[in-house]
Design a protein around this motif. Sequence first.
Motif, PDB file in Angstrom:
ATOM      1  N   UNK A 265       6.057  10.958  -9.536  1.00 55.70           N
ATOM      2  CA  UNK A 265       7.277  11.681  -9.191  1.00 55.70           C
ATOM      3  C   UNK A 265       8.391  10.677  -8.901  1.00 55.70           C
ATOM      4  N   UNK A 266       9.404  10.632  -9.778  1.00 52.10           N
ATOM      5  CA  UNK A 266      10.509   9.680  -9.642  1.00 52.10           C
ATOM      6  C   UNK A 266      11.827  10.429  -9.714  1.00 52.10           C
ATOM      7  N   UNK A 267      12.551  10.454  -8.607  1.00 49.43           N
ATOM      8  CA  UNK A 267      13.822  11.186  -8.553  1.00 49.43           C
ATOM      9  C   UNK A 267      14.926  10.248  -8.063  1.00 49.43           C
ATOM     10  N   UNK A 268      15.803   9.920  -8.977  1.00 46.91           N
ATOM     11  CA  UNK A 268      16.909   9.000  -8.692  1.00 46.91           C
ATOM     12  C   UNK A 268      18.255   9.639  -9.022  1.00 46.91           C
ATOM     13  N   UNK A 269      18.299  10.941  -9.130  1.00 45.62           N
ATOM     14  CA  UNK A 269      19.520  11.629  -9.531  1.00 45.62           C
ATOM     15  C   UNK A 269      20.603  11.555  -8.446  1.00 45.62           C
ATOM     16  N   UNK A 270      21.833  11.828  -8.899  1.00 49.24           N
ATOM     17  CA  UNK A 270      22.997  11.818  -8.011  1.00 49.24           C
ATOM     18  C   UNK A 270      23.184  10.489  -7.297  1.00 49.24           C
ATOM     19  N   UNK A 271      23.246   9.421  -8.100  1.00 53.00           N
ATOM     20  CA  UNK A 271      23.631   8.108  -7.623  1.00 53.00           C
ATOM     21  C   UNK A 271      24.742   7.586  -8.539  1.00 53.00           C
ATOM     22  N   UNK A 272      24.914   6.290  -8.621  1.00 54.82           N
ATOM     23  CA  UNK A 272      25.927   5.689  -9.495  1.00 54.82           C
ATOM     24  C   UNK A 272      25.281   4.648 -10.391  1.00 54.82           C
TER      25      UNK A 272
ATOM     26  N   UNK B 221       0.819  -1.210   0.000  1.00 56.08           N
ATOM     27  CA  UNK B 221       0.000   0.000   0.000  1.00 56.08           C
ATOM     28  C   UNK B 221       0.857   1.265   0.000  1.00 56.08           C
ATOM     29  N   UNK B 222       2.155   1.114  -0.156  1.00 53.68           N
ATOM     30  CA  UNK B 222       3.069   2.252  -0.062  1.00 53.68           C
ATOM     31  C   UNK B 222       2.885   3.193  -1.251  1.00 53.68           C
ATOM     32  N   UNK B 223       2.647   4.457  -0.951  1.00 49.43           N
ATOM     33  CA  UNK B 223       2.453   5.477  -1.979  1.00 49.43           C
ATOM     34  C   UNK B 223       3.630   6.437  -2.081  1.00 49.43           C
ATOM     35  N   UNK B 224       4.299   6.661  -0.967  1.00 49.25           N
ATOM     36  CA  UNK B 224       5.305   7.708  -0.904  1.00 49.25           C
ATOM     37  C   UNK B 224       6.516   7.187  -0.131  1.00 49.25           C
TER      38      UNK B 224
ATOM     39  N   UNK C  26       1.997  -1.511  -6.544  1.00 49.07           N
ATOM     40  CA  UNK C  26       0.993  -0.915  -7.425  1.00 49.07           C
ATOM     41  C   UNK C  26       0.514   0.467  -7.009  1.00 49.07           C
ATOM     42  N   UNK C  27       0.705   0.827  -5.732  1.00 42.58           N
ATOM     43  CA  UNK C  27       0.193   2.102  -5.233  1.00 42.58           C
ATOM     44  C   UNK C  27       1.220   3.226  -5.264  1.00 42.58           C
ATOM     45  N   UNK C  28       2.455   2.942  -5.638  1.00 43.51           N
ATOM     46  CA  UNK C  28       3.529   3.924  -5.539  1.00 43.51           C
ATOM     47  C   UNK C  28       3.252   5.141  -6.424  1.00 43.51           C
ATOM     48  N   UNK C  29       3.341   6.341  -5.813  1.00 45.85           N
ATOM     49  CA  UNK C  29       3.154   7.587  -6.547  1.00 45.85           C
ATOM     50  C   UNK C  29       4.391   8.474  -6.500  1.00 45.85           C
ATOM     51  N   UNK C  30       5.127   8.434  -5.401  1.00 50.33           N
ATOM     52  CA  UNK C  30       6.317   9.277  -5.260  1.00 50.33           C
ATOM     53  C   UNK C  30       7.464   8.437  -4.726  1.00 50.33           C
ATOM     54  N   UNK C  31       8.585   8.466  -5.463  1.00 50.19           N
ATOM     55  CA  UNK C  31       9.769   7.711  -5.058  1.00 50.19           C
ATOM     56  C   UNK C  31      10.982   8.621  -5.171  1.00 50.19           C
ATOM     57  N   UNK C  32      11.549   9.008  -4.036  1.00 50.56           N
ATOM     58  CA  UNK C  32      12.712   9.887  -3.982  1.00 50.56           C
ATOM     59  C   UNK C  32      13.861   9.141  -3.306  1.00 50.56           C
ATOM     60  N   UNK C  33      14.838   8.721  -4.104  1.00 49.27           N
ATOM     61  CA  UNK C  33      16.015   8.024  -3.577  1.00 49.27           C
ATOM     62  C   UNK C  33      17.299   8.702  -4.044  1.00 49.27           C
ATOM     63  N   UNK C  34      17.228   9.965  -4.343  1.00 48.55           N
ATOM     64  CA  UNK C  34      18.379  10.683  -4.887  1.00 48.55           C
ATOM     65  C   UNK C  34      19.417  10.997  -3.810  1.00 48.55           C
ATOM     66  N   UNK C  35      20.633  11.336  -4.279  1.00 55.75           N
ATOM     67  CA  UNK C  35      21.688  11.737  -3.363  1.00 55.75           C
ATOM     68  C   UNK C  35      22.247  10.615  -2.515  1.00 55.75           C
TER      69      UNK C  35
END
Length: 299
Positions: A229-236, A169-172, A192-201
């Motif tokens: 919203x998908x932010x995966x910037x500044x990783x490797x 049920x994780x959305x954010x 299936x419920x994911x709307x925002x995923x921020x794993x950057x930096x």
Amino acid sequence: EVEEVEEVEEVEEVEEAELDEQDAMLSLLTQYTSKETLLDVSTPQGQAFDQLTDELDAGDLALPGDEFRVKQRYALMTTYFATGGDTWSKRDGWDTFSENECDWYGIIQCQDLKDGTKSVTAINLGNNNLNGPIPSELCALSDSNLYLLDFAENDLGGNIPACITEFRTLENLQIFNANLSGELPTGLLTIPTMEKLHLYGNDFSGSLDVLFEETALYDDIEFAAELKDLRLHNNKLEGTIPVQFGDFYYLEDLQLWGNDLTGGLEESRVCDLRQNKALEVFVTNCAKIGCTCCSDCRS
């Protein structure tokens, strides 16, 4: 003498009942942690188990009956001990493990269940001086209908437990700037419920393809169709942009810059999302990707 014998028998019955409850708790929690670790009070898991044993002995919890609360409190307590809870910036409620975990700092929403139990549904412990890896025991909350988990801007280290995909049920999910490493969790975008995923930096490596791989527990399921919203910037991260990205029709913000991604843009059809005006922000290293539709280019 008869009275003394009866008193001794009553004490023995109480002690046996307490042992039965402890055995029941061991049986319940060994699906997440080995028995040896639970009984080792030098471990975060052992410290949590010891605290729960005290609560059973005090009558604050009962088994059978409080299985859900035992699992929920175990997940939270183990996370507290594993991430240096004594040095958290704010730890109201956690420092005494007060009776209602929904009153603890960072537990920002709970849901009332039919039996009167409260289920934790939103956790925000961002920027709270957490130090230490996220324990896999956090996934004992997987039955809690959790929709928000924010551990961002802490010094966690380690990786995200693979069992994170059990939170259906994780959305954010926000764990950015947290000194994480390793590969991204397999199947993370099959929630299936994911709307925002921020794993950057962080220092995540490997490819983006693992985000879509089916797990042993969940096969033949839909991807995160509502992702915005998908932010995966500044990783490797390396490799190409997965073809599945073009199926995120509601995607509004996609940031992949600061990685070593190369190509795959045409096959992924991400530019189609830009043309359809759904994707407003799309930032990559344009030279490596060969991007002609990005809203901004960053290396």
